[in-house]
Scaffold this motif. Structure first.
Motif, mmCIF file in Angstrom:
data_model
loop_
_atom_site.group_PDB
_atom_site.id
_atom_site.type_symbol
_atom_site.label_atom_id
_atom_site.label_comp_id
_atom_site.label_asym_id
_atom_site.label_seq_id
_atom_site.Cartn_x
_atom_site.Cartn_y
_atom_site.Cartn_z
ATOM 1 N N GLN A 106 65.124 47.108 -51.023
ATOM 2 C CA GLN A 106 64.097 46.280 -50.401
ATOM 3 C C GLN A 106 63.839 46.762 -48.971
ATOM 4 O OE1 GLN A 106 65.080 42.103 -50.179
ATOM 5 N NE2 GLN A 106 62.936 41.526 -50.245
ATOM 6 N N GLY A 107 62.564 46.936 -48.632
ATOM 7 C CA GLY A 107 62.184 47.420 -47.312
ATOM 8 C C GLY A 107 61.969 48.921 -47.258
ATOM 9 N N GLN A 108 62.207 49.614 -48.378
ATOM 10 C CA GLN A 108 62.008 51.069 -48.435
ATOM 11 C C GLN A 108 60.556 51.407 -48.102
ATOM 12 O OE1 GLN A 108 63.059 52.725 -52.244
ATOM 13 N NE2 GLN A 108 62.297 54.756 -51.739
ATOM 14 N N ILE A 109 60.354 52.420 -47.255
ATOM 15 C CA ILE A 109 59.021 52.852 -46.847
ATOM 16 C C ILE A 109 58.703 54.177 -47.531
ATOM 17 C CG2 ILE A 109 57.590 53.608 -44.889
ATOM 18 C CD1 ILE A 109 58.223 50.636 -44.766
ATOM 19 N N LYS A 110 57.475 54.289 -48.041
ATOM 20 C CA LYS A 110 56.997 55.528 -48.665
ATOM 21 C C LYS A 110 55.652 55.879 -48.026
ATOM 22 C CE LYS A 110 56.985 58.946 -51.518
ATOM 23 N NZ LYS A 110 57.985 59.991 -51.487
ATOM 24 N N ILE A 111 55.564 57.111 -47.484
ATOM 25 C CA ILE A 111 54.343 57.602 -46.852
ATOM 26 C C ILE A 111 53.812 58.744 -47.705
ATOM 27 C CG2 ILE A 111 53.361 58.650 -44.779
ATOM 28 C CD1 ILE A 111 55.856 57.462 -43.274
ATOM 29 N N ILE A 112 52.529 58.654 -48.089
ATOM 30 C CA ILE A 112 51.909 59.698 -48.898
ATOM 31 C C ILE A 112 50.647 60.170 -48.181
ATOM 32 C CG2 ILE A 112 50.943 60.298 -51.150
ATOM 33 C CD1 ILE A 112 52.567 57.830 -52.234
ATOM 34 N N TRP A 166 58.506 48.821 -50.382
ATOM 35 C CA TRP A 166 59.059 48.194 -51.572
ATOM 36 C C TRP A 166 59.548 46.806 -51.201
ATOM 37 C CZ3 TRP A 166 58.747 48.135 -56.492
ATOM 38 C CH2 TRP A 166 59.733 47.546 -57.273
ATOM 39 N N THR A 167 59.005 45.774 -51.832
ATOM 40 C CA THR A 167 59.362 44.389 -51.511
ATOM 41 C C THR A 167 60.599 43.910 -52.257
ATOM 42 O OG1 THR A 167 58.028 43.432 -53.287
ATOM 43 C CG2 THR A 167 56.924 43.814 -51.156
ATOM 44 N N GLY A 168 61.074 44.708 -53.170
ATOM 45 C CA GLY A 168 62.162 44.295 -54.053
ATOM 46 C C GLY A 168 61.644 44.063 -55.455
ATOM 47 N N THR A 169 60.329 43.835 -55.562
ATOM 48 C CA THR A 169 59.711 43.647 -56.881
ATOM 49 C C THR A 169 58.447 44.481 -57.061
ATOM 50 O OG1 THR A 169 58.457 41.733 -56.065
ATOM 51 C CG2 THR A 169 60.570 41.279 -57.141
ATOM 52 N N ALA A 170 57.839 44.958 -55.968
ATOM 53 C CA ALA A 170 56.591 45.724 -56.074
ATOM 54 C C ALA A 170 56.350 46.531 -54.798
ATOM 55 C CB ALA A 170 55.414 44.775 -56.306
ATOM 56 N N TRP A 171 55.469 47.548 -54.909
ATOM 57 C CA TRP A 171 55.043 48.329 -53.752
ATOM 58 C C TRP A 171 53.861 47.628 -53.086
ATOM 59 C CZ3 TRP A 171 57.850 51.988 -51.650
ATOM 60 C CH2 TRP A 171 58.745 52.712 -52.429
ATOM 61 N N ALA A 172 54.028 47.260 -51.833
ATOM 62 C CA ALA A 172 52.956 46.649 -51.041
ATOM 63 C C ALA A 172 52.345 47.726 -50.144
ATOM 64 C CB ALA A 172 53.507 45.525 -50.172
#
Length: 124
Positions: A60-66, A101-107
């Motif tokens: 939870q809290g994972q950041i993804k930059i594309i 990542w919110t823990g349930t979905a990518w915001a």
């Protein structure tokens, strides 16, 4: 030896930016359809039409930059679990998105669309 580190000393010695040099994925259109969740940054090179996926995050809290850093076509990213959108379109070089990542979905926290005629995030 007793060494003390003060909060002020610690803060004053932080770099002026956060670098992801050890966590960059560089993919080309058609060679890889799954964008990695184990790297913080993905540089996407489009060279045709490609559909990509993004698996669920690992913490939870994972950041993804594309970032679409080389234009030559289009790519449509469909994360496995999404929060309020259908997919993310990369058309021009410079198109970019930051997701969490919110823990349930990518915001989607932020997006940049180089062309002004439409947004990068398609609403479902």
């Amino acid at each position: 030896i007793n060494k003390k580190v003060s909060v002020t000393n610690f803060i004053n010695n932080l770099p002026s930016f956060i670098g992801f040099s050890n966590s960059i994925e560089d993919i080309s259109d058609g060679t890889q359809t799954a964008i990695s969740v184990s790297t913080a940054v993905t540089l996407l090179q489009t060279a045709g039409s490609n559909a990509t996926t993004l698996a669920n995050g690992t913490v939870q809290g994972q950041i993804k930059i594309i970032v679409n850093d080389q234009d030559g076509g289009t790519s449509e990213l469909t994360p496995q679990s999404r929060l309020g959108y259908a997919n993310i379109d990369f058309v021009d070089d410079g198109d970019a998105v930051i997701c969490m990542w919110t823990g349930t979905a990518w915001a989607v926290l932020a997006s940049n669309k180089v062309a002004t005629d439409m947004g990068i995030v398609d609403v479902s």
